[in-house]
Design a protein around this motif. Structure first.
Motif, PDB file in Angstrom:
ATOM      1  N   TYR A  71       0.874  -1.172   0.000  1.00  0.00           N
ATOM      2  CA  TYR A  71       0.000   0.000   0.000  1.00  0.00           C
ATOM      3  C   TYR A  71       0.907   1.216   0.000  1.00  0.00           C
ATOM      4  N   VAL A  72       0.633   2.166  -0.894  1.00  0.00           N
ATOM      5  CA  VAL A  72       1.503   3.337  -1.017  1.00  0.00           C
ATOM      6  C   VAL A  72       0.646   4.601  -1.033  1.00  0.00           C
ATOM      7  N   ALA A  73       1.075   5.591  -0.287  1.00  0.00           N
ATOM      8  CA  ALA A  73       0.397   6.885  -0.296  1.00  0.00           C
ATOM      9  C   ALA A  73       1.432   7.992  -0.435  1.00  0.00           C
ATOM     10  N   ILE A  74       1.063   8.991  -1.209  1.00  0.00           N
ATOM     11  CA  ILE A  74       1.917  10.157  -1.450  1.00  0.00           C
ATOM     12  C   ILE A  74       1.107  11.390  -1.087  1.00  0.00           C
ATOM     13  N   GLU A  75       1.636  12.196  -0.188  1.00  0.00           N
ATOM     14  CA  GLU A  75       0.963  13.438   0.208  1.00  0.00           C
ATOM     15  C   GLU A  75       1.902  14.609  -0.040  1.00  0.00           C
ATOM     16  N   GLY A  76       1.487  15.502  -0.921  1.00  0.00           N
ATOM     17  CA  GLY A  76       2.274  16.700  -1.196  1.00  0.00           C
ATOM     18  C   GLY A  76       1.930  17.806  -0.220  1.00  0.00           C
ATOM     19  N   GLY A  77       2.932  18.587   0.162  1.00  0.00           N
ATOM     20  CA  GLY A  77       2.710  19.693   1.087  1.00  0.00           C
ATOM     21  C   GLY A  77       3.753  20.768   0.908  1.00  0.00           C
ATOM     22  N   VAL A  78       3.651  21.787   1.740  1.00  0.00           N
ATOM     23  CA  VAL A  78       4.616  22.884   1.745  1.00  0.00           C
ATOM     24  C   VAL A  78       4.981  23.212   3.187  1.00  0.00           C
ATOM     25  N   ASP A  79       6.111  23.864   3.334  1.00  0.00           N
ATOM     26  CA  ASP A  79       6.525  24.315   4.664  1.00  0.00           C
ATOM     27  C   ASP A  79       7.553  25.426   4.476  1.00  0.00           C
ATOM     28  N   GLU A  80       7.810  26.127   5.548  1.00  0.00           N
ATOM     29  CA  GLU A  80       8.828  27.179   5.568  1.00  0.00           C
ATOM     30  C   GLU A  80      10.076  26.576   6.200  1.00  0.00           C
ATOM     31  N   PHE A  81      11.168  26.580   5.449  1.00  0.00           N
ATOM     32  CA  PHE A  81      12.422  26.022   5.930  1.00  0.00           C
ATOM     33  C   PHE A  81      13.447  27.140   6.134  1.00  0.00           C
ATOM     34  N   GLU A  82      14.614  26.774   6.612  1.00  0.00           N
ATOM     35  CA  GLU A  82      15.667  27.751   6.893  1.00  0.00           C
ATOM     36  C   GLU A  82      15.943  28.667   5.703  1.00  0.00           C
ATOM     37  N   TYR A  83      15.903  28.112   4.496  1.00  0.00           N
ATOM     38  CA  TYR A  83      16.224  28.902   3.303  1.00  0.00           C
ATOM     39  C   TYR A  83      14.988  29.344   2.531  1.00  0.00           C
ATOM     40  N   GLY A  84      13.822  29.227   3.132  1.00  0.00           N
ATOM     41  CA  GLY A  84      12.598  29.690   2.500  1.00  0.00           C
ATOM     42  C   GLY A  84      11.573  28.583   2.314  1.00  0.00           C
ATOM     43  N   PRO A  85      10.431  28.946   1.735  1.00  0.00           N
ATOM     44  CA  PRO A  85       9.355  27.972   1.550  1.00  0.00           C
ATOM     45  C   PRO A  85       9.697  26.973   0.444  1.00  0.00           C
ATOM     46  N   ALA A  86       9.173  25.760   0.611  1.00  0.00           N
ATOM     47  CA  ALA A  86       9.414  24.715  -0.378  1.00  0.00           C
ATOM     48  C   ALA A  86       8.244  23.740  -0.376  1.00  0.00           C
TER      49      ALA A  86
END
Length: 178
Positions: A71-86
């Motif tokens: 069973y495989v699931a992929i969840e895309g997201g975003v976050d703010e990291f040390e060098y900016g959002p990604a």
């Protein structure tokens, strides 16, 4: 024949999983199906924790819904990291007994994109507007548009699924995991 259930009907995610698993096991007769599995997180996860939870929730739903080998699931997201959002994706893979969780590479986001996401838009919608496309998330995605097609959503997901399969490939080295 190996049967794999993917926690999404998005053709990019299903094909990325299919290609990765076929490569891992050196087979070409994989039974790979996608189902609409709820993430139980916002449609656009805005931090790593939400994104990881979404992938795990989807893979658990798959396991409870259909009998398969993986069973495989992929969840895309975003976050703010040390060098900016990604943007990135979490991958959850289960064989019914164990679960492996991995993460894709980070794609830095332009400030205009991140600002729109903070206002409640989804990444695919923002990319469609900026690049005058339709349904980018079921095609090359933000990754393809922001890299001029050098990499795509599918290529990055395929690699992330392959890496998350490592505990299944070398289970003797991982011992107790999950």
């Amino acid at each position: 024949m190996i049967k794999v259930v993917v926690g999404s009907s998005n053709p990019v995610k299903v094909n990325a999983v299919k290609l990765a698993i076929e490569h891992v096991f050196s087979i070409d007769d994989l039974d790979c199906v996608g189902i609409n599995a709820p993430s139980n997180v916002p449609d656009q996860p805005m931090n790593s924790q939400q994104t990881k939870e979404g992938a795990i929730n989807r893979v658990e739903y798959c396991y409870q819904s259909i009998r398969a080998d993986y069973y495989v699931a992929i969840e895309g997201g975003v976050d703010e990291f040390e060098y900016g959002p990604a943007t990135f994706a979490y991958i959850a893979i289960s064989n019914g007994a164990d679960i492996s969780v991995g993460r894709s590479a980070l794609l830095p986001l332009p400030p205009v994109v991140y600002e729109a996401l903070k206002k409640g838009e989804e990444l695919g919608t923002v990319i469609d507007r900026l690049f005058n496309t339709k349904n980018a998330k079921q095609k090359q995605g933000a990754i393809g548009h922001l890299t001029n097609g050098i990499e795509t959503r599918e290529s990055v997901y395929r690699q992330a699924v392959t890496l998350a399969m490592a505990p299944f490939i070398n289970s003797d080295l991982y011992g107790q995991w999950g």
